[in-house]
Design a protein around this motif. Structure first.
Motif, PDB file in Angstrom:
ATOM      1  N   ARG A   1      74.006 152.793  -7.357  1.00 43.26           N
ATOM      2  CA  ARG A   1      73.552 153.282  -7.627  1.00 43.26           C
ATOM      3  C   ARG A   1      72.585 152.078  -6.737  1.00 43.26           C
ATOM      4  NH1 ARG A   1      73.092 153.881 -13.597  1.00 43.26           N
ATOM      5  NH2 ARG A   1      74.389 152.561 -14.201  1.00 43.26           N
ATOM      6  N   LYS A   2      73.210 150.623  -6.826  1.00 42.71           N
ATOM      7  CA  LYS A   2      73.780 149.660  -6.250  1.00 42.71           C
ATOM      8  C   LYS A   2      72.802 150.083  -4.959  1.00 42.71           C
ATOM      9  CE  LYS A   2      74.266 145.494  -8.450  1.00 42.71           C
ATOM     10  NZ  LYS A   2      75.140 144.651  -8.636  1.00 42.71           N
ATOM     11  N   ILE A   3      74.310 150.636  -4.212  1.00 44.16           N
ATOM     12  CA  ILE A   3      74.634 150.624  -3.084  1.00 44.16           C
ATOM     13  C   ILE A   3      73.722 150.630  -2.480  1.00 44.16           C
ATOM     14  CG2 ILE A   3      75.706 151.432  -1.407  1.00 44.16           C
ATOM     15  CD1 ILE A   3      77.396 148.750  -2.481  1.00 44.16           C
ATOM     16  N   SER A   4      72.884 152.013  -3.143  1.00 45.57           N
ATOM     17  CA  SER A   4      72.135 152.735  -2.812  1.00 45.57           C
ATOM     18  C   SER A   4      70.517 152.084  -2.684  1.00 45.57           C
ATOM     19  CB  SER A   4      71.736 154.046  -3.754  1.00 45.57           C
ATOM     20  OG  SER A   4      70.499 155.230  -3.047  1.00 45.57           O
ATOM     21  N   PHE A   5      70.305 151.565  -3.170  1.00 44.72           N
ATOM     22  CA  PHE A   5      69.198 150.124  -3.564  1.00 44.72           C
ATOM     23  C   PHE A   5      69.291 149.607  -2.262  1.00 44.72           C
ATOM     24  CE2 PHE A   5      67.228 146.533  -5.542  1.00 44.72           C
ATOM     25  CZ  PHE A   5      66.297 146.379  -5.729  1.00 44.72           C
ATOM     26  N   ILE A   6      70.709 149.025  -2.406  1.00 42.47           N
ATOM     27  CA  ILE A   6      70.603 147.732  -1.345  1.00 42.47           C
ATOM     28  C   ILE A   6      69.925 148.624   0.091  1.00 42.47           C
ATOM     29  CG2 ILE A   6      72.358 146.659   0.245  1.00 42.47           C
ATOM     30  CD1 ILE A   6      74.126 146.152  -1.893  1.00 42.47           C
ATOM     31  N   LEU A   7      70.604 149.710   0.393  1.00 45.11           N
ATOM     32  CA  LEU A   7      70.342 149.941   1.982  1.00 45.11           C
ATOM     33  C   LEU A   7      68.664 151.144   1.825  1.00 45.11           C
ATOM     34  CD1 LEU A   7      73.408 152.491   2.008  1.00 45.11           C
ATOM     35  CD2 LEU A   7      72.785 151.097   3.492  1.00 45.11           C
ATOM     36  N   LYS A   8      68.130 150.721   0.574  1.00 41.46           N
ATOM     37  CA  LYS A   8      66.926 151.481   0.724  1.00 41.46           C
ATOM     38  C   LYS A   8      66.107 150.234   0.576  1.00 41.46           C
ATOM     39  CE  LYS A   8      63.476 152.903  -2.941  1.00 41.46           C
ATOM     40  NZ  LYS A   8      62.927 153.826  -3.921  1.00 41.46           N
ATOM     41  N   ASN A   9      66.631 148.813   0.534  1.00 42.44           N
ATOM     42  CA  ASN A   9      65.671 147.641   0.709  1.00 42.44           C
ATOM     43  C   ASN A   9      65.817 147.656   2.755  1.00 42.44           C
ATOM     44  OD1 ASN A   9      64.783 146.919  -1.867  1.00 42.44           O
ATOM     45  ND2 ASN A   9      66.609 145.439  -2.042  1.00 42.44           N
ATOM     46  N   PHE A  10      66.939 147.689   3.157  1.00 39.47           N
ATOM     47  CA  PHE A  10      67.416 147.219   4.441  1.00 39.47           C
ATOM     48  C   PHE A  10      66.535 148.310   5.113  1.00 39.47           C
ATOM     49  CE2 PHE A  10      71.058 144.531   2.793  1.00 39.47           C
ATOM     50  CZ  PHE A  10      70.541 143.696   4.003  1.00 39.47           C
ATOM     51  N   ASP A  11      66.593 149.820   4.930  1.00 42.70           N
ATOM     52  CA  ASP A  11      65.668 150.796   5.129  1.00 42.70           C
ATOM     53  C   ASP A  11      64.365 150.166   5.728  1.00 42.70           C
ATOM     54  OD1 ASP A  11      68.126 152.286   6.031  1.00 42.70           O
ATOM     55  OD2 ASP A  11      67.687 153.460   4.063  1.00 42.70           O
ATOM     56  N   LYS A  12      63.910 149.665   4.656  1.00 45.36           N
ATOM     57  CA  LYS A  12      62.529 149.046   4.682  1.00 45.36           C
ATOM     58  C   LYS A  12      62.086 148.410   5.461  1.00 45.36           C
ATOM     59  CE  LYS A  12      58.822 147.820   0.936  1.00 45.36           C
ATOM     60  NZ  LYS A  12      58.528 147.869  -0.446  1.00 45.36           N
ATOM     61  N   ALA A  13      63.350 147.028   5.265  1.00 44.01           N
ATOM     62  CA  ALA A  13      62.982 146.177   6.158  1.00 44.01           C
ATOM     63  C   ALA A  13      63.163 146.351   7.372  1.00 44.01           C
ATOM     64  CB  ALA A  13      63.602 145.325   5.750  1.00 44.01           C
ATOM     65  N   ILE A  14      63.765 147.612   7.482  1.00 44.11           N
ATOM     66  CA  ILE A  14      63.657 147.902   9.433  1.00 44.11           C
ATOM     67  C   ILE A  14      62.309 148.524  10.262  1.00 44.11           C
ATOM     68  CG2 ILE A  14      64.911 148.941  11.239  1.00 44.11           C
ATOM     69  CD1 ILE A  14      67.829 148.589   9.285  1.00 44.11           C
ATOM     70  N   ASP A  15      61.927 149.233   9.101  1.00 40.85           N
ATOM     71  CA  ASP A  15      60.787 149.922   8.887  1.00 40.85           C
ATOM     72  C   ASP A  15      59.741 149.154   9.777  1.00 40.85           C
ATOM     73  OD1 ASP A  15      62.823 152.473  10.113  1.00 40.85           O
ATOM     74  OD2 ASP A  15      61.954 152.966   7.495  1.00 40.85           O
ATOM     75  N   THR A  16      59.417 148.046   8.899  1.00 39.88           N
ATOM     76  CA  THR A  16      58.140 147.574   8.746  1.00 39.88           C
ATOM     77  C   THR A  16      59.029 146.279   9.377  1.00 39.88           C
ATOM     78  OG1 THR A  16      59.172 146.523   6.534  1.00 39.88           O
ATOM     79  CG2 THR A  16      58.018 148.094   6.468  1.00 39.88           C
ATOM     80  N   ASN A  17      59.517 145.814  10.002  1.00 35.59           N
ATOM     81  CA  ASN A  17      59.834 144.499  10.572  1.00 35.59           C
ATOM     82  C   ASN A  17      59.757 143.530   9.703  1.00 35.59           C
ATOM     83  OD1 ASN A  17      60.860 145.279  13.301  1.00 35.59           O
ATOM     84  ND2 ASN A  17      58.822 145.604  13.761  1.00 35.59           N
TER      85      ASN A  17
END
Length: 453
Positions: A59-75
């Motif tokens: 769950r923590k890895i999933s949360f981390i990936l979700k945060n990074f995906d959002k950062a990449i999508d929104t600069n």
């Protein structure tokens, strides 16, 4: 002090979600790289990071990936068109660290930067930072990716892709074990049904088969599977497999095995599965014996992983050596190259003496060996570092990253460090542990020694 990589990554992922440039000065942006040791997460050759990711909470890895995906999508929550900036454009900075300053916004003194305009520099910084975020995500996903990518497919498609006899190459150990049990169960039943005059059903057959023939085949199959792999791949395969023994227990997989047996029985044809059909009594009987001996296979897999970590299998190197085996030719980066090598040999002598006075290198260090470590050539004898690991880490960061007293090694400075310096007990340093150290309390001693250069 060592850093918990996953916690550090988790904290970084929370930061990047909303890293609005107008709220950060350049010193703070530099600190993000240095504080979070970002190169640890982009290193595709680190056993340490690989193991930490594989053993972290899903769950923590999933949360981390979700945060990074959002950062990449929104600069990183910045309304900036980064397409107008190129990674290949000139982008550089030189700075020094103010070790006594606690305020991050004033922690670094900028010596030079390009572009010189701060706002433009930040845009280029963000361009490069987003690229690193993508590398982090790609690295994590390559680590956690299950070799069997068809697990999320419909069952009928899974059967077409997986349940081909004697084809186990894309399965982890428990999945392979279940498949072998299902295949044997099908073949035994068909023999008893089709050749009833020759075969008589033996209720104890699977008790003997699973603990005997299957166990031996299982052990041999592991060795055959890892034989062509390099150490990095072996570590990933065995670690994922051992973890699968925790998630694919007989109790959790009992119902699934009935389906596996059913689809294996009818392969390559398709027959709709009915969980309540009478024939399910037979796979339940088989599964009971599998359950009784499950611990044997679990222990064998755990022992195999431990043997690998001890260097008893694989390429022969111990787990502490974290670099992935290379097939390319030996690196030319054998040592550091002092930028003033032609006229600065006296300064190198002064540096060696200063490090001896501070009890950071062995007093018996020969000047010839010390100079060799800064010659850019292959060394004959590594320098014995008698200080602690955080002091060596700080020494290299100042020497290479900030003061730039040696030529830029393009992210290879830690590989060169463990080639040039060894511990007092003669063992090699761990590259990832080296670069994840924080500034030591004795940093001023190292700063004074480096002033000789």
């Amino acid at each position: 002090m060592e850093i918990d990589l996953i916690e550090n990554l988790h904290e970084l992922s929370n930061t990047v979600k909303k890293l609005q440039l107008e709220k950060y000065n350049i010193s703070q942006l530099i600190h993000i790289h240095n504080y979070y040791c970002i190169e640890d997460f982009t290193d595709t050759e680190s056993y340490v990071f690989q193991n930490d990711v594989l053993n972290a909470d899903d769950r923590k890895i999933s949360f981390i990936l979700k945060n990074f995906d959002k950062a990449i999508d929104t600069n990183c929550s910045n309304k900036i068109d980064l397409e107008q900036y190129s990674i290949d454009d000139r982008f550089e900075i030189s700075y020094s660290t103010n070790a006594d300053v606690k305020n991050v916004s004033k922690l670094y003194t900028i010596k030079s930067q390009f572009p010189k305009d701060d706002d433009l520099f930040k845009c280029y910084w963000l361009k490069h930072f987003i690229k690193e975020c993508k590398q982090i995500v790609e690295n994590i996903r390559s680590i956690i990716e299950q070799p069997n990518e068809s697990n999320n497919l419909p069952t009928t498609q899974m059967i077409s892709n997986q349940f081909q006899y004697d084809d186990f190459k894309d399965l982890l150990l428990v999945e392979e074990l279940e498949k072998r049990v299902a295949i044997e169960a099908v073949e035994y039943k068909k023999n008893c049904d089709d050749y009833w005059e020759t075969y008589t059903f033996d209720p104890t057959y699977f008790d003997k088969y699973i603990s005997g023939d299957l166990y031996n085949v299982f052990l041999k199959a592991i060795y055959e599977r890892i034989k062509p792999l390099n150490d990095f791949e072996i570590n990933k395969y065995l670690t994922l497999s051992v973890n699968q023994f925790k998630t694919h227990t007989p109790i959790k997989r009992a119902e699934e095995f009935k389906r596996i047996y059913h689809d294996t029985y009818w392969y390559p044809n398709y027959m709709e599965y009915n969980p309540n059909q009478y024939e399910n009594k037979y796979p339940v009987h088989v599964w009971k014996h599998y359950t009784n001996h499950f611990h044997l296979f679990k222990e064998a897999s755990e022992n195999m992983l431990q043997d690998f970590k001890k260097g008893l299998i694989g390429s022969g190197r111990k787990q502490e050596v974290i670099e992935k085996p290379k097939t390319k030719t030996k690196s030319k980066l054998q040592s550091f190259t002092y930028t003033n090598n032609n006229t600065g040999q006296t300064q190198l002598t002064d540096l060696m003496n200063a490090l001896k006075r501070k009890n950071l290198i062995d007093n018996s260090t020969d000047l010839k060996d010390f100079r060799k470590a800064f010659s850019g050539e292959e060394i004959e004898k590594p320098i014995v570092w008698t200080g602690n690991i955080s002091e060596l880490s700080y020494f290299i960061k100042q020497l290479h990253n900030e003061l730039k007293l040696v030529k830029d090694l393009k992210q290879q400075q830690w590989a060169v460090t463990i080639n040039c310096f060894i511990q007092e007990n003669g063992e090699q340093y761990n590259r990832t542990k080296l670069r994840t150290q924080k500034v030591p309390a004795t940093s001023k001693n190292i700063d004074m020694a480096l002033k000789t250069l």
